[in-house]
Design an enzyme around this catalytic site. Structure first.
Site: not given
Ligand code: BGC
Length: 535
Positions: A206, A279
């Site tokens: 994340d 991500e």
């Molecule tokens: C996740 C989200 C989340 C955020 C904070 C993102 O990229 O996919 O769902 O709200 O990170 O953790």
């Protein structure tokens, strides 16, 4: 080309949002035993792996991305034994398991943060986060804005009368971790090993681009613009968004790469193929390749298709440039049309076009991510504001509706809401009209979206995987995009009128019933796609 093909190179990975998949105990929220009992659905779809969004101990202020104990299962989802059973069952069904790791922040309910706020300014407990004094006029240390709206700083007053601000790029309940602190690095190593020892096959990381912060006390020149870019303001051009993202002093800094090189050594110390996908929203897009260099991670999400218009020329640009840039680092591409953070593909483009786009994308080399419900053609649900839970809705005072519409639970069976998802009342209401989307009503309909995905995944597994690169034929100038790959010619018509294409071969799959191949002519109606077996 990838020299040897590890399992993830051309895998189809099915994202499960645990709260919305299947509720086994009637409390209205999905849980781990519910997932375990419904893994056959994923297997029959033809996926190779599942990625589980967070199920860790959490006050759930941000759908579990606010983690209070990264090595514990939240009771609303079950317990560690349930996690073990899930992994075991998935492996029996030949599904690998990825779990989320959330290293940018903890929940404010994590023991470290509780300790930090009851400790003094400058203490070791505070150094695990980003605590700073206010400016002399009492305002926050800089003008950064949270991705969910409002300031990125919240002030904490301690009993000794001192007041400091802490940084949170997301909700105030998600204090950012200080990755220059040794405790942070070693705790995450422990977390990675914990889940690997339990049997998972990898991680989705994340906010992978956010861990290292630079110039923390310096203002950003356009905080408002930046926050619109971060919240994926669809009015903004992708160029403008990209430039704002690139100017964020907290994203995509050099420091993140040492962390992933370290993590890679951990992954490689296991005697199975462990992978991680980052991500990372970065700009220019080529910077994404830095996350998948030989000694770092295996995959990085490509988010272009999550925000792309249904336009052949645009799609050509983004697909061809992605393939080209990843070829240079010998990493596989990743394709995603939906996830839990963006409006669903069926809502963005409509049912017909989203089926066509899916069929086209599933023929591409690389790895495809499918978000639960995408295979049912689910649109976003219209929700009443009183049902919303996304912190972005509250922090923007309703200006942004947030992401709940894409997180409504899965309809499984029956004639009435909640369509077999739960014996209780689901945490977000499932619209009454979703009967036609349920798994059981699509199971027996050969033209259903579910069966389109099943057929596509089957052909993909048997005949596309390992077929190598694509050769572009039509590059979208006239609304037609096409390429040859392995035994197939693949077509997508994003225009508003039908196209007739002279072709040899047989129709292997069309995105809808109007796609026909007869007498050497492929008829491709508006917003449709086809796979034609040419060899
Ligand atoms: C996740 C989200 C989340 C955020 C904070 C993102 O990229 O996919 O769902 O709200 O990170 O953790």
């Amino acid at each position: 080309m990838i020299s040897e093909s590890p399992w993830w190179a051309e895998s189809v990975i099915y994202q499960i949002y645990p709260r919305s998949f299947f509720d086994s105990n009637g409390d209205g929220e999905g849980d781990l035993p519910g997932i375990t009992s419904h893994l056959e659905h994923v297997q029959s779809l033809g996926a190779d792996a599942i990625w589980l969004s967070p199920f860790y101990t959490s006050p759930n202020k941000d759908g579990g991305y606010d983690v209070a104990d990264p090595r514990g299962v939240d009771p609303r989802f079950g317990n560690l034994e349930d996690a073990r059973a899930l992994i075991k069952r998935a492996h029996q069904l030949e599904l690998r398991v990825l779990v989320d790791v959330v290293p940018n922040h903890f929940s404010d309910q994590h023991a470290w943060f509780t300790e930090a706020i009851s400790s003094k300014a400058g203490s070791a407990e505070r150094k695990r986060f980003h605590f700073y004094d206010a400016k002399s006029d009492g305002t926050p240390p800089n003008n950064w804005i949270s991705l969910f709206g409002g300031p990125a700083w919240t002030q904490i007053k301690t009993s000794d009368g001192t007041a400091q601000y802490y940084l949170h790029l997301f909700d105030s309940s998600q204090p950012d971790l200080n990755w220059e602190n040794e405790d942070v690095a070693s705790d995450f190593e422990k977390t990675l090993r914990f889940w690997l020892d339990l049997g998972v096959d990898g991680f989705r990381i994340d906010v992978a681009h956010g861990l290292a912060k630079e110039n923390i006390l310096i203002d950003h020149h356009d905080p408002e613009g930046l926050s619109n870019a971060l919240r994926l303001d669809f009015e903004m051009s992708s160029e403008e968004r990209g430039e704002l993202l690139a100017s964020a002093p907290f994203f995509d800094r050099e420091g993140v790469h040492a962390i992933y090189r370290n993590w890679r050594r951990i992954f490689d110390s296991y005697d199975r193929e462990v992978m991680a996908v980052a991500e990372a929203w970065v700009h220019p897009p080529a910077r994404a390749t830095r996350y998948v260099r030989g000694d770092e991670l295996q995959q990085v999400f490509n988010f272009d298709l999550l925000v792309a218009p249904f336009d052949a020329a645009f799609l050509f640009q983004c697909i061809s440039s992605t393939l080209e840039m990843l070829r240079q680092v010998d990493a596989p591409a990743t394709w995603a049309l939906s996830n839990h953070d963006t409006p669903r593909v069926a809502s963005r483009h409509g049912s017909k076009a989203s089926r066509a786009l899916a069929l086209f994308v599933l023929a591409l080399p690389g790895s495809c991510y499918i978000y639960n419900g995408q295979e049912l053609g689910l649109p976003d649900a219209q929700l009443a504001d009183s049902d919303r839970q996304d912190p972005a809705f509250f922090r923007t005072k309703g200006l942004q509706k947030g992401r709940d519409g894409a997180r409504v639970p899965m309809p499984w069976s029956g004639d009435k809401t909640p369509f077999g998802f739960s014996s209780g009342s689901p945490w977000l209401p499932i619209p009454n009209e979703w009967r036609e989307f349920s798994v059981s009503s699509q199971n027996t309909d050969p033209s259903s979206t579910l069966n389109l995905y099943r057929s596509a995944l089957k052909i993909r597994k048997n005949r596309f995987v390992g077929a190598g690169e694509i050769e572009w034929v039509d590059r979208g100038e006239t609304g037609l995009l096409s390429f040859a790959r392995g035994e197939f010619a693949v077509y997508l018509n994003t225009g508003t009128s039908a196209i007739e294409i002279p072709t040899v071969g047989t129709l292997a799959l069309g995105s809808d019933r109007e796609v026909k191949l007869a007498n050497g002519t492929l008829s491709l109606p508006a917003a449709s796609a086809a796979w034609v077996a040419i060899r």
